[in-house]
Design a protein around this motif. Sequence first.
Motif, PDB file in Angstrom:
ATOM      1  N   GLY A  19    -101.269  82.888   3.596  1.00 33.91           N
ATOM      2  CA  GLY A  19    -102.119  81.783   4.004  1.00 33.91           C
ATOM      3  C   GLY A  19    -103.407  82.267   4.610  1.00 33.91           C
ATOM      4  O   GLY A  19    -103.636  83.474   4.740  1.00 33.91           O
ATOM      5  N   PRO A  20    -104.286  81.364   5.011  1.00 29.81           N
ATOM      6  CA  PRO A  20    -105.597  81.755   5.561  1.00 29.81           C
ATOM      7  C   PRO A  20    -105.504  82.555   6.851  1.00 29.81           C
ATOM      8  O   PRO A  20    -106.429  83.293   7.191  1.00 29.81           O
ATOM      9  N   GLU A  21    -104.404  82.422   7.585  1.00 32.18           N
ATOM     10  CA  GLU A  21    -104.242  83.164   8.838  1.00 32.18           C
ATOM     11  C   GLU A  21    -103.290  84.347   8.692  1.00 32.18           C
ATOM     12  O   GLU A  21    -102.882  84.936   9.694  1.00 32.18           O
ATOM     13  N   GLY A  22    -102.953  84.690   7.438  1.00 35.38           N
ATOM     14  CA  GLY A  22    -102.110  85.855   7.221  1.00 35.38           C
ATOM     15  C   GLY A  22    -100.822  85.534   6.488  1.00 35.38           C
ATOM     16  O   GLY A  22    -100.614  84.412   6.019  1.00 35.38           O
ATOM     17  N   PHE A  23     -99.980  86.541   6.399  1.00 36.07           N
ATOM     18  CA  PHE A  23     -98.705  86.405   5.701  1.00 36.07           C
ATOM     19  C   PHE A  23     -97.640  85.869   6.648  1.00 36.07           C
ATOM     20  O   PHE A  23     -97.550  86.285   7.806  1.00 36.07           O
ATOM     21  N   SER A  24     -96.810  84.965   6.146  1.00 36.05           N
ATOM     22  CA  SER A  24     -95.754  84.367   6.956  1.00 36.05           C
ATOM     23  C   SER A  24     -94.515  84.153   6.098  1.00 36.05           C
ATOM     24  O   SER A  24     -94.468  84.571   4.938  1.00 36.05           O
ATOM     25  N   GLY A  25     -93.504  83.501   6.691  1.00 35.83           N
ATOM     26  CA  GLY A  25     -92.312  83.144   5.930  1.00 35.83           C
ATOM     27  C   GLY A  25     -91.106  84.025   6.167  1.00 35.83           C
ATOM     28  O   GLY A  25     -90.012  83.735   5.681  1.00 35.83           O
ATOM     29  N   VAL A  26     -91.297  85.126   6.889  1.00 38.08           N
ATOM     30  CA  VAL A  26     -90.196  86.058   7.143  1.00 38.08           C
ATOM     31  C   VAL A  26     -90.028  86.239   8.647  1.00 38.08           C
ATOM     32  O   VAL A  26     -91.022  86.464   9.358  1.00 38.08           O
ATOM     33  N   ILE A 105    -102.533  99.558   5.866  1.00 37.68           N
ATOM     34  CA  ILE A 105    -102.530  98.555   6.917  1.00 37.68           C
ATOM     35  C   ILE A 105    -101.876  97.313   6.322  1.00 37.68           C
ATOM     36  O   ILE A 105    -102.192  96.928   5.187  1.00 37.68           O
ATOM     37  N   PRO A 106    -100.939  96.687   7.020  1.00 38.89           N
ATOM     38  CA  PRO A 106    -100.213  95.563   6.431  1.00 38.89           C
ATOM     39  C   PRO A 106    -101.067  94.374   6.020  1.00 38.89           C
ATOM     40  O   PRO A 106    -100.661  93.595   5.156  1.00 38.89           O
ATOM     41  N   ASP A 107    -102.242  94.215   6.597  1.00 45.14           N
ATOM     42  CA  ASP A 107    -103.156  93.152   6.179  1.00 45.14           C
ATOM     43  C   ASP A 107    -104.579  93.597   6.478  1.00 45.14           C
ATOM     44  O   ASP A 107    -104.981  93.686   7.632  1.00 45.14           O
ATOM     45  N   GLN A 108    -105.337  93.902   5.430  1.00 46.15           N
ATOM     46  CA  GLN A 108    -106.690  94.430   5.602  1.00 46.15           C
ATOM     47  C   GLN A 108    -107.644  93.413   6.232  1.00 46.15           C
ATOM     48  O   GLN A 108    -108.746  93.763   6.658  1.00 46.15           O
ATOM     49  N   ARG A 109    -107.231  92.163   6.340  1.00 44.34           N
ATOM     50  CA  ARG A 109    -108.060  91.135   6.969  1.00 44.34           C
ATOM     51  C   ARG A 109    -108.000  91.200   8.500  1.00 44.34           C
ATOM     52  O   ARG A 109    -108.729  90.467   9.177  1.00 44.34           O
ATOM     53  N   ILE A 304    -100.644  91.074  11.774  1.00 40.86           N
ATOM     54  CA  ILE A 304     -99.638  92.038  11.307  1.00 40.86           C
ATOM     55  C   ILE A 304     -98.271  91.432  11.626  1.00 40.86           C
ATOM     56  O   ILE A 304     -97.659  91.704  12.654  1.00 40.86           O
ATOM     57  N   THR A 305     -97.833  90.579  10.740  1.00 40.43           N
ATOM     58  CA  THR A 305     -96.585  89.835  10.898  1.00 40.43           C
ATOM     59  C   THR A 305     -95.434  90.570  10.225  1.00 40.43           C
ATOM     60  O   THR A 305     -95.647  91.497   9.435  1.00 40.43           O
ATOM     61  N   PRO A 306     -94.192  90.150  10.495  1.00 41.64           N
ATOM     62  CA  PRO A 306     -93.057  90.726   9.751  1.00 41.64           C
ATOM     63  C   PRO A 306     -93.234  90.595   8.237  1.00 41.64           C
ATOM     64  O   PRO A 306     -92.923  91.529   7.486  1.00 41.64           O
ATOM     65  N   ALA A 307     -93.758  89.454   7.783  1.00 45.69           N
ATOM     66  CA  ALA A 307     -93.979  89.266   6.348  1.00 45.69           C
ATOM     67  C   ALA A 307     -95.033  90.231   5.822  1.00 45.69           C
ATOM     68  O   ALA A 307     -94.879  90.805   4.734  1.00 45.69           O
TER      69      ALA A 307
END
Length: 347
Positions: A19-26, A105-109, A304-307
């Motif tokens: 999503g716009p604020e990063g990866f989620s769902g996990v 890096i888990p999310d380059q954003r 940098i979320t678990p997902a």
Amino acid sequence: MTVLTGSFDAALTDKIVDGPEGFSGVEGDAAWAAEVRRLLDLRGATLLAHNYQLPAIQDVADHVGDSLALSRIAAEAPEDTIVFAGVHFMAETAKILSPDKTVLIPDQRAGCSLADSITADELRAWKADHPGAVVVSYVNTTAAVKAETDICCTSSNAVEVVASIPADRDVLFCPDQFLGAHVRRMTGRTNLHVWAGECHVHAGINGEELAAQARSHPDAELFVHPECGCATSALYLAGEGAFPSDRVKILSTGGMLDAAKASRATQVLVATEVGMLHQLRRAAPGIDFQAVNDRASCKYMKMITPAALLRCLVEGADEVDVDRDVAAAARRSVTRMIEIGQPGGGE
């Protein structure tokens, strides 16, 4: 990018949402942690987590600390792949010190408002206005800015780095105005020019709320990061006798951990990003650590979320690269800092 085809838990990875604020769902639960550890082994990777990361990310990491200490660990680690759970400039620094390793890096954003507050072009223009000045840049800067820098510094050694420069040389200090003000106060240096940058999280911890917290917790110690807008207020409280000076400590994140282990206080008020509370509570479980501002959470760190971490390990994304010439110039500014002393303790 190397995807680990067929070697991951699809029941977990199928839940990942971008999503716009990063990866989620996990969720960062035991099953996720076991899968993360298994994938790290498959990739031959080591996981580094900054002190401001989510507790679940910190708990699953191989090493937790400040950005410079982690980058030095990355350089010495036997693994060829480094997964850096932090913001982008931190992963860049790891790549600068480990040019032949793969850095993910888990999310380059996941950026940084402080690092973004000065560009290499802006620094070059500033240098042109002050010919002959020595440039001291905080490690919380991009690789391109480090490449234009004479000596890097951390929050724990900034005073020592500036003090090592001949007194008759002008110093350009960037990008954090609050850390720069702290250095000017400690050195008494009048030819220290400070860039007007800031970390939006630390700048938001203001003196008024710190004073209110201090007055309502008269027996507590204060741990204040020098990037905070309230650092001057903390010293003012101590100087005016409103709060005992021996209980006001201006500290880097690494310094906070050392102070926590040595403290005999029953309660400590902490002025920095709230992720730091997790490590402090682990270091000194008998102390009640409370945030001066419990809203001081960095949205970039929390990307940098678990997902995001799971996706990174499955897909081999996002890889961080730094131009070889830029990295070489940036490495010189970091090395000069290390040669002065106090190379550990970062931001």
